[in-house]
Design a protein around this motif. Sequence first.
Motif, mmCIF file in Angstrom:
data_model
loop_
_atom_site.group_PDB
_atom_site.id
_atom_site.type_symbol
_atom_site.label_atom_id
_atom_site.label_comp_id
_atom_site.label_asym_id
_atom_site.label_seq_id
_atom_site.Cartn_x
_atom_site.Cartn_y
_atom_site.Cartn_z
ATOM 1 N N SER A 1 57.010 55.014 24.249
ATOM 2 C CA SER A 1 56.391 56.142 23.562
ATOM 3 C C SER A 1 55.248 55.642 22.694
ATOM 4 O O SER A 1 54.902 54.459 22.716
ATOM 5 N N ASP A 2 54.667 56.547 21.916
ATOM 6 C CA ASP A 2 53.608 56.152 20.989
ATOM 7 C C ASP A 2 54.158 55.252 19.893
ATOM 8 O O ASP A 2 53.398 54.535 19.233
ATOM 9 N N ASN A 3 55.464 55.294 19.686
ATOM 10 C CA ASN A 3 56.083 54.521 18.616
ATOM 11 C C ASN A 3 56.712 53.213 19.092
ATOM 12 O O ASN A 3 56.994 52.336 18.280
ATOM 13 N N ILE A 4 56.975 53.106 20.391
ATOM 14 C CA ILE A 4 57.560 51.891 20.963
ATOM 15 C C ILE A 4 56.636 51.397 22.068
ATOM 16 O O ILE A 4 56.508 52.031 23.111
ATOM 17 N N ALA A 5 55.965 50.273 21.794
ATOM 18 C CA ALA A 5 54.974 49.737 22.727
ATOM 19 C C ALA A 5 55.572 48.607 23.557
ATOM 20 O O ALA A 5 56.253 47.722 23.028
ATOM 21 N N PHE A 6 55.309 48.637 24.845
ATOM 22 C CA PHE A 6 55.738 47.579 25.751
ATOM 23 C C PHE A 6 54.535 46.692 26.066
ATOM 24 O O PHE A 6 53.453 47.190 26.395
ATOM 25 N N VAL A 7 54.745 45.384 25.953
ATOM 26 C CA VAL A 7 53.713 44.410 26.285
ATOM 27 C C VAL A 7 54.310 43.432 27.288
ATOM 28 O O VAL A 7 55.068 42.534 26.930
ATOM 29 N N MET A 8 53.998 43.633 28.570
ATOM 30 C CA MET A 8 54.447 42.728 29.618
ATOM 31 C C MET A 8 53.320 41.716 29.806
ATOM 32 O O MET A 8 52.314 41.990 30.467
ATOM 33 N N LEU A 9 53.479 40.551 29.183
ATOM 34 C CA LEU A 9 52.407 39.569 29.088
ATOM 35 C C LEU A 9 52.532 38.508 30.180
ATOM 36 O O LEU A 9 53.413 37.646 30.137
ATOM 37 N N SER A 10 51.642 38.572 31.163
ATOM 38 C CA SER A 10 51.672 37.614 32.270
ATOM 39 C C SER A 10 50.987 36.315 31.876
ATOM 40 O O SER A 10 49.874 36.338 31.319
ATOM 41 N N VAL A 11 51.625 35.190 32.186
ATOM 42 C CA VAL A 11 51.018 33.881 31.935
ATOM 43 C C VAL A 11 50.609 33.219 33.254
ATOM 44 O O VAL A 11 50.483 32.011 33.343
ATOM 45 N N ASP A 12 50.378 34.035 34.280
ATOM 46 C CA ASP A 12 49.898 33.519 35.557
ATOM 47 C C ASP A 12 48.524 32.900 35.400
ATOM 48 O O ASP A 12 47.700 33.377 34.606
ATOM 49 N N GLU A 13 48.268 31.860 36.161
ATOM 50 C CA GLU A 13 46.958 31.213 36.153
ATOM 51 C C GLU A 13 46.098 31.682 37.322
ATOM 52 O O GLU A 13 44.962 31.225 37.486
ATOM 53 N N GLY A 14 46.612 32.595 38.125
ATOM 54 C CA GLY A 14 45.876 33.044 39.308
ATOM 55 C C GLY A 14 44.890 34.155 39.046
ATOM 56 O O GLY A 14 44.230 34.633 39.972
ATOM 57 N N GLY A 15 44.771 34.589 37.794
ATOM 58 C CA GLY A 15 43.812 35.632 37.473
ATOM 59 C C GLY A 15 44.398 37.030 37.542
ATOM 60 O O GLY A 15 45.518 37.257 38.005
ATOM 61 N N MET A 16 43.597 37.980 37.078
ATOM 62 C CA MET A 16 44.044 39.366 36.960
ATOM 63 C C MET A 16 44.371 40.002 38.303
ATOM 64 O O MET A 16 45.329 40.774 38.420
ATOM 65 N N GLU A 17 43.575 39.705 39.328
ATOM 66 C CA GLU A 17 43.780 40.351 40.625
ATOM 67 C C GLU A 17 45.157 40.031 41.204
ATOM 68 O O GLU A 17 45.802 40.883 41.809
ATOM 69 N N LYS A 18 45.601 38.801 41.041
ATOM 70 C CA LYS A 18 46.921 38.402 41.531
ATOM 71 C C LYS A 18 48.013 39.205 40.838
ATOM 72 O O LYS A 18 48.938 39.704 41.485
ATOM 73 N N VAL A 19 47.898 39.341 39.535
ATOM 74 C CA VAL A 19 48.895 40.084 38.758
ATOM 75 C C VAL A 19 48.851 41.557 39.115
ATOM 76 O O VAL A 19 49.888 42.202 39.305
#
Length: 211
Positions: free
Chosen positions: A127-145
């Motif tokens: 919700s606006d009060n509970i934020a989810f941050v799924m943080l990728s540490v892949d080195e293959g770049g944004m397109e891969k993710v």
Amino acid sequence: MNKKRFSLKDIPGWAVMLAIFGVLYFTGLHTEVIGQVQRVLLATGIMKADVPEVSTAAGAENTSEPTLANNAEKVGAGFEMVDLNGKAVAFESLRGKVVFLNIWATWCPPCIAEMPNIQSLYDKVGSDNIAFVMLSVDEGGMEKVKKFIDKKGFTFPVYLPVTQLPEELYSSAIPTTFIISPEGTIVARQEGMAAYDTPEVRKFLQSMVKK
């Protein structure tokens, strides 16, 4: 003298298994297969995420901020991320919200295993009060993710780090999940995969929402 005809039954079991694992590894499918096996393990309910208990008084939830020792510092000062649309996001812009932060990678089977459960949690409490941050540490770049997320059909917010990961978010293992209070302190930390869509976690997250 009759020669013995070769049969697949003559191939040792270990050789068959080695061949299967070899094919899975070189095609990149081993991550997915291991993740599926670990997902079954999560479904048993024996690997629930560990969060502090939410105390109640007179039948009402206590919405005061849960605290853990040595968590006085604010998390993520100066940390910058980018979402899958290329939009830059300052981690500090999430201050005032409860943050569910999961550090993961596409090559990590336990990460893949717990993601559907996190999606289920997001569907229920995001919700606006509970934020989810799924943080990728892949080195293959944004397109891969992005390709991975689109293929899986996940809708929770996914980011990649732009600046160096803050020291307080370092972990020797992934996945690692942090729950951060609206004041910006870490109130729960889980290393390794876990089931998060549980009554305990949902209650814990909602208990910290500012009324």
